[in-house]
Design a protein around this motif. Structure first.
Motif, PDB file in Angstrom:
ATOM      1  N   LEU A   1       4.451  -2.264  15.056  1.00 18.34           N
ATOM      2  CA  LEU A   1       3.066  -2.657  15.214  1.00 18.34           C
ATOM      3  C   LEU A   1       2.124  -1.610  14.641  1.00 18.34           C
ATOM      4  N   ILE A   2       1.221  -2.052  13.802  1.00 15.88           N
ATOM      5  CA  ILE A   2       0.161  -1.171  13.326  1.00 15.88           C
ATOM      6  C   ILE A   2      -1.110  -1.555  14.047  1.00 15.88           C
TER       7      ILE A   2
ATOM      8  N   ARG B   1      -7.197   6.779   9.873  1.00 18.75           N
ATOM      9  CA  ARG B   1      -8.077   5.925   9.071  1.00 18.75           C
ATOM     10  C   ARG B   1      -8.939   6.772   8.161  1.00 18.75           C
TER      11      ARG B   1
ATOM     12  N   LEU C   1      12.648   1.477   9.622  1.00 21.07           N
ATOM     13  CA  LEU C   1      11.288   1.872   9.296  1.00 21.07           C
ATOM     14  C   LEU C   1      11.183   3.244   8.655  1.00 21.07           C
ATOM     15  N   ARG C   2      12.055   4.106   9.074  1.00 25.92           N
ATOM     16  CA  ARG C   2      11.941   5.497   8.688  1.00 25.92           C
ATOM     17  C   ARG C   2      11.502   5.700   7.243  1.00 25.92           C
ATOM     18  N   SER C   3      12.128   5.001   6.347  1.00 24.76           N
ATOM     19  CA  SER C   3      11.828   5.250   4.941  1.00 24.76           C
ATOM     20  C   SER C   3      10.471   4.692   4.551  1.00 24.76           C
ATOM     21  N   LEU C   4       9.920   3.875   5.438  1.00 22.22           N
ATOM     22  CA  LEU C   4       8.597   3.323   5.139  1.00 22.22           C
ATOM     23  C   LEU C   4       7.491   4.301   5.500  1.00 22.22           C
TER      24      LEU C   4
ATOM     25  N   SER D   1      -2.560   4.410   7.859  1.00 20.24           N
ATOM     26  CA  SER D   1      -2.446   3.544   9.021  1.00 20.24           C
ATOM     27  C   SER D   1      -1.435   4.140   9.975  1.00 20.24           C
ATOM     28  N   LEU D   2      -1.439   3.619  11.184  1.00 18.62           N
ATOM     29  CA  LEU D   2      -0.630   4.224  12.225  1.00 18.62           C
ATOM     30  C   LEU D   2       0.256   3.184  12.897  1.00 18.62           C
ATOM     31  N   ILE D   3       1.535   3.488  12.983  1.00 23.49           N
ATOM     32  CA  ILE D   3       2.446   2.660  13.761  1.00 23.49           C
ATOM     33  C   ILE D   3       2.757   3.396  15.046  1.00 23.49           C
TER      34      ILE D   3
ATOM     35  N   ASN E   1     -15.001   1.706   9.036  1.00 24.01           N
ATOM     36  CA  ASN E   1     -14.055   1.531   7.936  1.00 24.01           C
ATOM     37  C   ASN E   1     -12.659   1.179   8.414  1.00 24.01           C
TER      38      ASN E   1
ATOM     39  N   ALA F   1      13.094   0.968   2.388  1.00 22.55           N
ATOM     40  CA  ALA F   1      12.374  -0.177   2.930  1.00 22.55           C
ATOM     41  C   ALA F   1      11.477  -0.860   1.900  1.00 22.55           C
ATOM     42  N   PHE F   2      11.025  -0.104   0.926  1.00 20.04           N
ATOM     43  CA  PHE F   2      10.156  -0.698  -0.092  1.00 20.04           C
ATOM     44  C   PHE F   2      10.938  -1.681  -0.966  1.00 20.04           C
TER      45      PHE F   2
ATOM     46  N   ARG G   1       5.279   6.277  -1.437  1.00 19.14           N
ATOM     47  CA  ARG G   1       4.547   6.499  -0.191  1.00 19.14           C
ATOM     48  C   ARG G   1       3.860   5.220   0.249  1.00 19.14           C
ATOM     49  N   SER G   2       3.722   5.113   1.545  1.00 16.17           N
ATOM     50  CA  SER G   2       3.235   3.867   2.129  1.00 16.17           C
ATOM     51  C   SER G   2       1.843   4.041   2.697  1.00 16.17           C
ATOM     52  N   GLU G   3       1.452   5.285   2.902  1.00 15.67           N
ATOM     53  CA  GLU G   3       0.221   5.581   3.615  1.00 15.67           C
ATOM     54  C   GLU G   3       0.269   5.032   5.043  1.00 15.67           C
ATOM     55  N   ILE G   4       1.452   5.056   5.589  1.00 17.55           N
ATOM     56  CA  ILE G   4       1.626   4.692   6.993  1.00 17.55           C
ATOM     57  C   ILE G   4       2.267   5.863   7.731  1.00 17.55           C
TER      58      ILE G   4
ATOM     59  N   LEU H   1      -3.024  -2.599   2.817  1.00 19.96           N
ATOM     60  CA  LEU H   1      -1.964  -2.881   3.765  1.00 19.96           C
ATOM     61  C   LEU H   1      -1.603  -4.348   3.878  1.00 19.96           C
TER      62      LEU H   1
ATOM     63  N   GLN I   1      20.126   5.798   4.071  1.00 23.45           N
ATOM     64  CA  GLN I   1      19.196   4.854   4.693  1.00 23.45           C
ATOM     65  C   GLN I   1      18.593   3.986   3.605  1.00 23.45           C
TER      66      GLN I   1
END
Lengths: 336, 336
Positions: free
Chosen positions: A89-90, B83, B109-112, B88-90, A98, A46-47, B55-58, A109, A43
């Motif tokens: 979508l986030i 939060r 997205l997975r790798s994100l 963050s949340l997708i 916060n 993505a970064f 890491r993305s913190e997502i 982000l 895979q």
DNA sequence: TTGTAGGCGTTATCAT
DNA sequence: ATGATAACGCCTACAA
């Protein structure tokens, strides 16, 4: 990726080409590479991808709150359209202190997002500044600011409230209307209040000193207010700025021994699912919430695709929905 | 970042150090760098950052659907906790075909994502496989699979349904109970159905051939069913598997001329806000939806922080909420 | 059609 | 306490 290249006996660039389907690749090598990808379960990262492409295919959605059917539908619409267009979508709300920070002011982000759809209940200077120098495209939902050019999707609140008020005054023959809004500073509350005043003025009706209330769009506070005022309101109609508050007022009226709509009519706004679950079913104004979210995302994606395009404003029109709580059923023919 | 370094007359590494506050930096240079960051409005690039930090913190949140109060509350809880912990949340639903794809199967997205919280209405083999070789940590919501070790947050559906059934049969003195569930394959529907059967068996009550129905958790379908069956149900109690369906059945009963709860009792499940807005107010089982979302995210973050830790299961307990729709009010003292 | 090499913006490792 | 330099994994000229 290097592993894939090795297994397929090709170079990194060829693998990349296969993944992105950009350039023409030999049929045979393509097959080799694809099977190698399969085999290794590769895979792309993505970064690294985003670092080159400068896009994440992630959108932000900032709402005043996540509570309730109204925002839930906006989210659903936005999410649906985002998926449709290949985005994720986030979600974030400005409610928790916060929270929106990370999407609006937060440094983390922002650079990850390709764009952000924003709905604020009141447009403060701080928000305006934030938006003005946003590094990424944004679209405003049901809100507007002067000066800065930007995309937006608005609801014609005034039209919707006018339709409701005219229905009450003309068709239901209501003699006194009580306005129960959200916070006085809210964009939609003030637009609806204006329509309220305008129609009463047109009809030569007066606004009593206690006829306008500002609450917070919640069931409980509306219920409490209803309990206090029910007797004073008898014979009038309450125009609540959303369905939840209308439901709260109906409950309070019933608890106070008033029949709805005979002793007190109550109407809502939004046409959330609640409006059909409450007895009597709510007369309300249908706001296309799903569309609001979907259109906002659509607009945002268009701007991302073409950053220099003309700022666009999409206007969505609400629609009067007559059910039982306004009390005109059976009293006269259906409005057209 | 290079600009910042130049303006502050330091190297890139120092700028990085200032941003991450990792190493000790001279007071004076720190100030210089910070003011340079301010002046240039510099924001670190999340892609490059993620590329290094991995890491993305997502986080991802996959739900069966986004419709309605129930999922809305889960989202709210998950988002709030995310939060809180700096994530963050997708959000994604498996409803729209191509939707969950991007989170579960989709390669993009997975790798994100740093991890994903998943709730599925039915655990198919395909989903199991998908999860089994998930490259990122995941936590299951209100669902469970054998074999694979994993974190999960479950609701004790059986306990909740038992409490309700016992209340109906013992306290409300109901002689016949109709079960109206979601899809027969749903995890929670089957757990509740089992409790339904168990209590009836305990009490020596029989389950009639038409006493069990499987719908889709929606108001309208429940309303339609109610309209068809109301007369047959007179004198019984309908145990609906969520509040929306209970509301639909009440509406249908009233429309059919039955008084609720006198002619037909109806109870719900979840204790969404709807349950208080409906008349008669719903007797239901409170499911800690907000907590469910929040705990799931909490668990996920713990695993991300410590990938090798023991798989944990958190069990949340529902609670019987007695209101009016079961018909025992005034007939006997409150249950404890 | 395919391979080579350079760079995207950051952090980490090593010197200094 | 600070600076140079090498990754991180991918895409994209350009060359072959």
């Amino acid at each position: 990726m290097a592993d894939v290249a090795r297994l397929a006996k090709v170079s990194l660039s060829t693998v990349s080409r296969v993944i992105n389907r950009r350039a023409v690749v030999n049929k045979a090598t393509l097959a080799r590479v694809e099977s190698a990808i399969q085999e290794l379960g590769y895979q792309p990262n993505a970064f690294a991808r985003g670092l080159m492409l400068r896009r994440s295919e992630i959108l932000g959605l900032v709402l005043p709150d996540l509570h309730g059917e109204f925002y839930s539908e906006i989210i659903r619409g936005a999410n649906s359209q985002a998926r449709e267009l290949g985005y994720s979508l986030i979600i974030s709300s400005t409610r928790d202190g916060n929270d929106s920070q990370s999407l609006l002011t937060g440094t983390r982000l922002r650079s990850l997002l390709d764009g952000v759809a924003i709905m604020v209940s009141e447009m403060t200077d701080r928000v305006q500044t934030l938006l003005a120098d946003s590094p990424i495209p944004y679209v405003l939902l049901d809100d507007d600011i002067e000066g800065t050019p930007h995309d937006s999707v608005v609801i014609d609140q005034h039209q919707g409230a006018m339709a409701m008020m005219r229905h009450l005054v003309v068709h239901c023959d209501v003699r006194r209307v009580i306005f129960v809004g959200g916070l006085a500073t809210n964009f939609d509350t003030s637009a609806r209040l204006e329509a309220y005043r305008q129609v009463l003025r047109e009809k030569g009706m007066t606004v009593g000193p206690d006829d306008i209330h500002f609450l917070n769009y919640e069931y409980d506070t509306a219920f409490d207010l209803g309990l206090q005022r029910a007797r004073d309101w008898a014979g009038a109609c309450v125009f609540a700025a959303n369905d939840e508050m209308a439901a709260g007022i109906i409950a309070a009226a019933l608890a106070s021994g008033l029949a709805v709509p005979q002793d007190l009519a109550v109407v809502g706004f939004d046409d959330t699912r609640i409006s059909r679950m409450v007895r009597p079913a709510l007369t309300t104004v249908r706001v296309p919430m799903f569309d609001l979210g979907a259109k906002a995302v659509g607009l945002l994606c268009q701007r991302i695709a073409e950053p220099a395009r003309q700022p666009t404003q999409i206007c969505l029109h609400p629609e009067l929905v007559v059910r039982e709580s306004c009390g005109c059923k059976g009293r006269a023919p259906e409005p057209t």
